[in-house]
Design a protein around this motif. Structure first.
Motif, PDB file in Angstrom:
ATOM      1  N   MET A   1      65.180  91.293-106.444  1.00  0.00           N
ATOM      2  CA  MET A   1      64.186  91.071-105.410  1.00  0.00           C
ATOM      3  C   MET A   1      62.811  91.516-105.910  1.00  0.00           C
ATOM      4  O   MET A   1      62.629  92.662-106.275  1.00  0.00           O
ATOM      5  CB  MET A   1      64.594  91.869-104.164  1.00  0.00           C
ATOM      6  N   ASN A   2      61.862  90.587-105.978  1.00  0.00           N
ATOM      7  CA  ASN A   2      60.524  90.912-106.446  1.00  0.00           C
ATOM      8  C   ASN A   2      59.683  91.497-105.330  1.00  0.00           C
ATOM      9  O   ASN A   2      59.768  91.056-104.185  1.00  0.00           O
ATOM     10  CB  ASN A   2      59.831  89.679-107.017  1.00  0.00           C
ATOM     11  N   MET A   3      58.890  92.492-105.691  1.00  0.00           N
ATOM     12  CA  MET A   3      58.044  93.155-104.716  1.00  0.00           C
ATOM     13  C   MET A   3      56.797  93.653-105.419  1.00  0.00           C
ATOM     14  O   MET A   3      56.863  94.097-106.554  1.00  0.00           O
ATOM     15  CB  MET A   3      58.811  94.332-104.110  1.00  0.00           C
ATOM     16  N   LYS A   4      55.655  93.534-104.749  1.00  0.00           N
ATOM     17  CA  LYS A   4      54.424  94.122-105.269  1.00  0.00           C
ATOM     18  C   LYS A   4      53.625  94.670-104.099  1.00  0.00           C
ATOM     19  O   LYS A   4      53.425  93.981-103.102  1.00  0.00           O
ATOM     20  CB  LYS A   4      53.593  93.086-106.035  1.00  0.00           C
ATOM     21  N   LYS A   5      53.201  95.910-104.227  1.00  0.00           N
ATOM     22  CA  LYS A   5      52.368  96.547-103.198  1.00  0.00           C
ATOM     23  C   LYS A   5      51.217  97.244-103.903  1.00  0.00           C
ATOM     24  O   LYS A   5      51.394  97.801-104.983  1.00  0.00           O
ATOM     25  CB  LYS A   5      53.167  97.574-102.403  1.00  0.00           C
ATOM     26  N   GLU A   6      50.043  97.212-103.275  1.00  0.00           N
ATOM     27  CA  GLU A   6      48.871  97.866-103.853  1.00  0.00           C
ATOM     28  C   GLU A   6      48.216  98.763-102.834  1.00  0.00           C
ATOM     29  O   GLU A   6      48.221  98.474-101.642  1.00  0.00           O
ATOM     30  CB  GLU A   6      47.853  96.818-104.315  1.00  0.00           C
ATOM     31  N   LEU A   7      47.651  99.855-103.335  1.00  0.00           N
ATOM     32  CA  LEU A   7      46.957 100.811-102.481  1.00  0.00           C
ATOM     33  C   LEU A   7      45.746 101.317-103.244  1.00  0.00           C
ATOM     34  O   LEU A   7      45.844 101.657-104.427  1.00  0.00           O
ATOM     35  CB  LEU A   7      47.901 101.973-102.145  1.00  0.00           C
ATOM     36  N   LEU A   8      44.596 101.354-102.585  1.00  0.00           N
ATOM     37  CA  LEU A   8      43.388 101.922-103.175  1.00  0.00           C
ATOM     38  C   LEU A   8      42.924 103.031-102.242  1.00  0.00           C
ATOM     39  O   LEU A   8      42.685 102.786-101.058  1.00  0.00           O
ATOM     40  CB  LEU A   8      42.297 100.842-103.315  1.00  0.00           C
ATOM     41  N   ILE A   9      42.860 104.251-102.770  1.00  0.00           N
ATOM     42  CA  ILE A   9      42.443 105.380-101.941  1.00  0.00           C
ATOM     43  C   ILE A   9      41.252 106.093-102.571  1.00  0.00           C
ATOM     44  O   ILE A   9      40.998 105.970-103.765  1.00  0.00           O
ATOM     45  CB  ILE A   9      43.604 106.388-101.706  1.00  0.00           C
ATOM     46  N   LYS A  10      40.535 106.853-101.728  1.00  0.00           N
ATOM     47  CA  LYS A  10      39.426 107.674-102.213  1.00  0.00           C
ATOM     48  C   LYS A  10      40.008 108.967-102.783  1.00  0.00           C
ATOM     49  O   LYS A  10      41.134 109.346-102.452  1.00  0.00           O
ATOM     50  CB  LYS A  10      38.472 108.004-101.057  1.00  0.00           C
ATOM     51  N   ASN A  11      39.219 109.649-103.603  1.00  0.00           N
ATOM     52  CA  ASN A  11      39.674 110.913-104.191  1.00  0.00           C
ATOM     53  C   ASN A  11      39.513 112.059-103.185  1.00  0.00           C
ATOM     54  O   ASN A  11      38.751 112.990-103.381  1.00  0.00           O
ATOM     55  CB  ASN A  11      38.951 111.214-105.518  1.00  0.00           C
ATOM     56  N   GLU A  12      40.267 111.945-102.100  1.00  0.00           N
ATOM     57  CA  GLU A  12      40.297 112.981-101.056  1.00  0.00           C
ATOM     58  C   GLU A  12      41.758 113.267-100.731  1.00  0.00           C
ATOM     59  O   GLU A  12      42.561 112.340-100.585  1.00  0.00           O
ATOM     60  CB  GLU A  12      39.578 112.479 -99.789  1.00  0.00           C
ATOM     61  N   VAL A  13      42.089 114.557-100.618  1.00  0.00           N
ATOM     62  CA  VAL A  13      43.477 114.969-100.373  1.00  0.00           C
ATOM     63  C   VAL A  13      44.049 114.310 -99.107  1.00  0.00           C
ATOM     64  O   VAL A  13      45.214 113.926 -99.084  1.00  0.00           O
ATOM     65  CB  VAL A  13      43.595 116.517-100.320  1.00  0.00           C
ATOM     66  N   ALA A  14      43.220 114.128 -98.084  1.00  0.00           N
ATOM     67  CA  ALA A  14      43.682 113.509 -96.832  1.00  0.00           C
ATOM     68  C   ALA A  14      44.217 112.091 -97.064  1.00  0.00           C
ATOM     69  O   ALA A  14      45.038 111.594 -96.285  1.00  0.00           O
ATOM     70  CB  ALA A  14      42.556 113.482 -95.807  1.00  0.00           C
ATOM     71  N   GLU A  15      43.767 111.457 -98.124  1.00  0.00           N
ATOM     72  CA  GLU A  15      44.196 110.082 -98.427  1.00  0.00           C
ATOM     73  C   GLU A  15      45.659 110.017 -98.874  1.00  0.00           C
ATOM     74  O   GLU A  15      46.246 108.938 -98.905  1.00  0.00           O
ATOM     75  CB  GLU A  15      43.302 109.477 -99.529  1.00  0.00           C
ATOM     76  N   LEU A  16      46.252 111.160 -99.235  1.00  0.00           N
ATOM     77  CA  LEU A  16      47.646 111.179 -99.700  1.00  0.00           C
ATOM     78  C   LEU A  16      48.614 110.635 -98.647  1.00  0.00           C
ATOM     79  O   LEU A  16      49.670 110.124 -98.986  1.00  0.00           O
ATOM     80  CB  LEU A  16      48.064 112.588-100.130  1.00  0.00           C
ATOM     81  N   GLU A  17      48.233 110.704 -97.372  1.00  0.00           N
ATOM     82  CA  GLU A  17      49.119 110.175 -96.327  1.00  0.00           C
ATOM     83  C   GLU A  17      49.346 108.669 -96.506  1.00  0.00           C
ATOM     84  O   GLU A  17      50.413 108.157 -96.183  1.00  0.00           O
ATOM     85  CB  GLU A  17      48.594 110.501 -94.929  1.00  0.00           C
ATOM     86  N   HIS A  18      48.358 107.961 -97.057  1.00  0.00           N
ATOM     87  CA  HIS A  18      48.519 106.523 -97.323  1.00  0.00           C
ATOM     88  C   HIS A  18      49.558 106.294 -98.424  1.00  0.00           C
ATOM     89  O   HIS A  18      50.287 105.308 -98.403  1.00  0.00           O
ATOM     90  CB  HIS A  18      47.187 105.883 -97.715  1.00  0.00           C
TER      91      HIS A  18
END
Length: 137
Positions: A1-18
């Motif tokens: 099963m092929n899958m691709k997901k992308e995430l772009l976050i800022k360099n802030e610790v709070a962004e880790l939830e994403h």
């Protein structure tokens, strides 16, 4: 099963939830054992939080891109940032035979990542750090 997901976050610790949400989606979509999902989360949080904390000079806005790819056999995470050159694969792993008091600071994170993932590789390209974490499914 092929899958691709992308995430772009800022360099802030709070962004880790994403990142946690991304790992949950990957785990669910690939129908992975929740325990594998937890260990992937641990490995990626370790790597991405280090990028957030150390890649960019203090007070500088930067980004971290996380791409998850799978062909059903392998799961590959590619973490890219434009921070200062740093190859975590060259960090000396912590000597876990020593007590916590005797151990040098650092190296435990990459030790954990290497335990969880099947392959960890780094390259510097076009002013970017590119870390690739691979897990056999």
């Amino acid at each position: 099963m092929n899958m691709k997901k992308e995430l772009l976050i800022k360099n802030e610790v709070a962004e880790l939830e994403h990142l946690v949400i991304l790992i949950d989606e990957v785990t669910e979509e690939l129908q992975l054992d929740p325990e594998i999902g937890m260990s992937l989360n641990l490995a990626l949080e370790e790597v991405v939080s280090n990028v957030i904390l150390y890649a960019y000079p203090e007070g500088t806005n930067g980004t971290v891109q996380i791409v998850a790819n799978s062909d059903g056999q392998m799961l590959v995470f590619t973490i890219t940032d434009q921070g200062k050159a740093f190859d975590p694969t060259q960090v000396k792993e912590a000597d876990i035979t020593l007590s916590a008091e005797e151990r040098a600071i650092g190296g435990l994170g990459i030790f954990i990542v290497n335990q969880i993932m099947d392959n960890v590789s780094y390259r510097r390209e076009n002013g970017q750090n590119i870390l690739t974490l691979t897990k056999r499914l």
